[in-house]
Design an enzyme around this catalytic site. Sequence first.
Site, PDB file in Angstrom:
ATOM      1  N   ARG A 144      19.903  -7.433   5.728  1.00 29.74           N
ATOM      2  CA  ARG A 144      20.955  -5.884   4.745  1.00 29.74           C
ATOM      3  C   ARG A 144      21.237  -5.128   6.046  1.00 29.74           C
ATOM      4  O   ARG A 144      20.474  -5.581   7.274  1.00 29.74           O
ATOM      5  CB  ARG A 144      19.236  -6.170   4.815  1.00 29.74           C
ATOM      6  CG  ARG A 144      19.475  -5.692   2.822  1.00 29.74           C
ATOM      7  CD  ARG A 144      18.615  -4.847   1.398  1.00 29.74           C
ATOM      8  NE  ARG A 144      19.426  -4.048   1.392  1.00 29.74           N
ATOM      9  CZ  ARG A 144      20.440  -3.706   0.935  1.00 29.74           C
ATOM     10  NH1 ARG A 144      21.369  -5.249  -0.104  1.00 29.74           N
ATOM     11  NH2 ARG A 144      21.254  -2.533   0.400  1.00 29.74           N
ATOM     12  N   TYR A 162      11.970  -8.487  12.260  1.00 27.68           N
ATOM     13  CA  TYR A 162      11.922  -6.853  12.393  1.00 27.68           C
ATOM     14  C   TYR A 162      10.992  -6.343  13.330  1.00 27.68           C
ATOM     15  O   TYR A 162       9.506  -6.465  12.840  1.00 27.68           O
ATOM     16  CB  TYR A 162      12.694  -6.019  10.783  1.00 27.68           C
ATOM     17  CG  TYR A 162      11.797  -4.499  10.926  1.00 27.68           C
ATOM     18  CD1 TYR A 162      13.241  -3.959  11.544  1.00 27.68           C
ATOM     19  CD2 TYR A 162      10.758  -3.746  11.889  1.00 27.68           C
ATOM     20  CE1 TYR A 162      13.489  -2.599  12.398  1.00 27.68           C
ATOM     21  CE2 TYR A 162      10.861  -2.433  12.263  1.00 27.68           C
ATOM     22  CZ  TYR A 162      12.399  -2.403  12.470  1.00 27.68           C
ATOM     23  OH  TYR A 162      12.437  -0.991  13.353  1.00 27.68           O
ATOM     24  N   ARG A 181      -2.306  10.367   2.697  1.00 27.20           N
ATOM     25  CA  ARG A 181      -2.870  11.650   3.782  1.00 27.20           C
ATOM     26  C   ARG A 181      -3.816  13.421   3.255  1.00 27.20           C
ATOM     27  O   ARG A 181      -2.584  13.698   2.447  1.00 27.20           O
ATOM     28  CB  ARG A 181      -2.283  11.683   4.430  1.00 27.20           C
ATOM     29  CG  ARG A 181      -2.471  11.958   6.029  1.00 27.20           C
ATOM     30  CD  ARG A 181      -1.490  11.686   7.425  1.00 27.20           C
ATOM     31  NE  ARG A 181      -1.238  10.410   7.770  1.00 27.20           N
ATOM     32  CZ  ARG A 181      -0.011  10.820   8.173  1.00 27.20           C
ATOM     33  NH1 ARG A 181       0.393  12.077   8.313  1.00 27.20           N
ATOM     34  NH2 ARG A 181       0.673   9.730   9.836  1.00 27.20           N
ATOM     35  N   ASP A 223       9.893  -3.486  15.825  1.00 27.67           N
ATOM     36  CA  ASP A 223      10.149  -1.790  16.652  1.00 27.67           C
ATOM     37  C   ASP A 223      10.384  -2.363  18.326  1.00 27.67           C
ATOM     38  O   ASP A 223      10.021  -2.582  18.550  1.00 27.67           O
ATOM     39  CB  ASP A 223       8.870  -0.704  16.315  1.00 27.67           C
ATOM     40  CG  ASP A 223       9.202  -0.444  15.483  1.00 27.67           C
ATOM     41  OD1 ASP A 223      10.198  -0.141  14.278  1.00 27.67           O
ATOM     42  OD2 ASP A 223       8.253   0.144  14.157  1.00 27.67           O
ATOM     43  N   ARG A 236      19.989   8.506   3.271  1.00 28.56           N
ATOM     44  CA  ARG A 236      18.884   9.333   4.133  1.00 28.56           C
ATOM     45  C   ARG A 236      20.378  10.164   4.739  1.00 28.56           C
ATOM     46  O   ARG A 236      21.536   9.395   4.995  1.00 28.56           O
ATOM     47  CB  ARG A 236      18.725   9.231   5.513  1.00 28.56           C
ATOM     48  CG  ARG A 236      17.239   8.142   5.283  1.00 28.56           C
ATOM     49  CD  ARG A 236      16.332   7.531   6.538  1.00 28.56           C
ATOM     50  NE  ARG A 236      16.819   7.476   7.064  1.00 28.56           N
ATOM     51  CZ  ARG A 236      16.551   6.816   8.656  1.00 28.56           C
ATOM     52  NH1 ARG A 236      14.945   7.110   8.656  1.00 28.56           N
ATOM     53  NH2 ARG A 236      17.043   6.606   9.667  1.00 28.56           N
ATOM     54  N   GLU A 282      23.336   7.902   5.659  1.00 29.46           N
ATOM     55  CA  GLU A 282      23.735   6.253   5.710  1.00 29.46           C
ATOM     56  C   GLU A 282      23.221   5.474   4.402  1.00 29.46           C
ATOM     57  O   GLU A 282      22.998   5.928   3.539  1.00 29.46           O
ATOM     58  CB  GLU A 282      21.785   6.498   6.105  1.00 29.46           C
ATOM     59  CG  GLU A 282      21.616   6.708   7.985  1.00 29.46           C
ATOM     60  CD  GLU A 282      20.602   5.896   7.657  1.00 29.46           C
ATOM     61  OE1 GLU A 282      20.593   5.880   9.448  1.00 29.46           O
ATOM     62  OE2 GLU A 282      19.802   6.006   7.647  1.00 29.46           O
ATOM     63  N   ARG A 311       1.094  -1.439   0.028  1.00 28.01           N
ATOM     64  CA  ARG A 311       0.062  -0.227  -0.003  1.00 28.01           C
ATOM     65  C   ARG A 311       0.821   1.240   0.100  1.00 28.01           C
ATOM     66  O   ARG A 311       1.994   1.064   0.742  1.00 28.01           O
ATOM     67  CB  ARG A 311      -0.690   0.188   1.529  1.00 28.01           C
ATOM     68  CG  ARG A 311      -1.523  -1.309   1.613  1.00 28.01           C
ATOM     69  CD  ARG A 311      -2.924  -0.656   2.688  1.00 28.01           C
ATOM     70  NE  ARG A 311      -1.791  -0.979   3.759  1.00 28.01           N
ATOM     71  CZ  ARG A 311      -2.064   0.388   4.545  1.00 28.01           C
ATOM     72  NH1 ARG A 311      -3.142   1.628   4.267  1.00 28.01           N
ATOM     73  NH2 ARG A 311      -1.668   0.959   5.679  1.00 28.01           N
TER      74      ARG A 311
END
Length: 379
Positions: free
Chosen positions: A256, A360, A183, A362, A287, A312, A179
């Site tokens: 990675r 992964y 917004r 958070d 970034r 990065e 997706r």
Amino acid sequence: MHYDYLIVGAGLFGATFANLATKRGKRCLVIDKRSHSGGNLYCEEIEGINVHKYGAHIFHTSDKEVWEYVNSIVPFNRYTNSPVAQAPNGKLYNLPFNMNTFYQMWGVKTPEEALAKLEEQRKDALEKMQAEGVSEPRNLEEQALTLIGKDIYEQLIKGYTEKQWGRKCTDLPSFIIKRLPVRLTFDNNYFNDLFQGIPIGGYNRLIEGLLKGVDVKLNTDFFNNRTYWETIADKIVFTGKIDEFYDYRFGKLEYRTVNFDTKILDEANHQGNAVVNYTSADVPYTRVIEHKHFETFGNAVYDNPKTVISEEYSTEWHDGMEPFYPVNDDRNQKVYEQYKELADKEQNVIFGGRLAEYKYYDMAPIIAKVQNFFKTNGK
Ligand code: FAD
């Protein structure tokens, strides 16, 4: 001394486990092979600035219990993640894609105008696929084009994604982008969560608070003296790599990673934001993080005449590098399942965290997992 738990890894999982177990009267020893605790949350102080050494970390959650728990250890500040992207056309755009982005891209001022423009952009891609007799997007490029259209794909997605994965978007599978949230409000807040912020004084405060009163041994690799460590406690909480725990018998799991080029600059305010994405293929990094903006707001950034930035570089992982992101493709998933089958049979070892579960996570879900462990396992 004999312990109830030997906790391998002083990262967020290990430190939270130690905290909650100690509160329940358990004796814990935490070991970590690094020279510091905190795992990937660890910050190094450079020029009075907390530098996120293993990548920018922003705490965000809608889980009130998790939020209250971390704030009981150290209060969090009001940092709100609102990244900016520098595009191949040289312009800056707000992220995530919202009315500010659409205004900057096309000059549209209302949600209705933005929707019409998005529809027009998607239509081109859909018609092209139809003309070629293709019903489903064949790769990431087609997926992005049909979801959001040419301009946003070319300016904000293509170059960034190719640097991140080290492959062309036409060679990447479409499912990577399921997706693309759009917004239709002027809202640059990256996360949809109820709560977000950075611990006041930095992440080391959080970890130190969690490990208060807990025995910790750093520079200590479990595998250098495994037989000894296996006898020191009733149970082991293992947060290292699960394939290493089983001596890589089914093969190595792949990751990675990101390389950081960290620089001290003789200027107070380099980019005016913590996170700037570079979406052009011509810029080698993905970034640039300017660390002081995580903890200093408004013109207070000028109180320190220096700043620290990290460029990065997304890259393949090899032995000796930090394993950051699991590559959850078929091959790795099958290998992991074999390890997991062994892990599920262990009576005295609890596997937890991003390396032991090859997933992964958070930060907030890591804490919720440990909280749930103690809810289901009582004392
Ligand atoms: P880790 O932090 O990796 O801790 C594991 C510890 O185990 C390490 O300290 C390691 O040294 C130690 N260890 C491993 N093997 C051994 C051994 N053999 N002997 C002794 N010690 C050992 N989450 C967010 O919520 N927001 C973000 O913005 C965010 N940004 C991220 C950016 C990057 C680049 C990465 C990689 C992750 C990010 N995360 C973010 C996720 C966050 O880092 C994880 O949720 C968290 O680190 C998981 O904690 P952990 O304890 O499972 O793992």
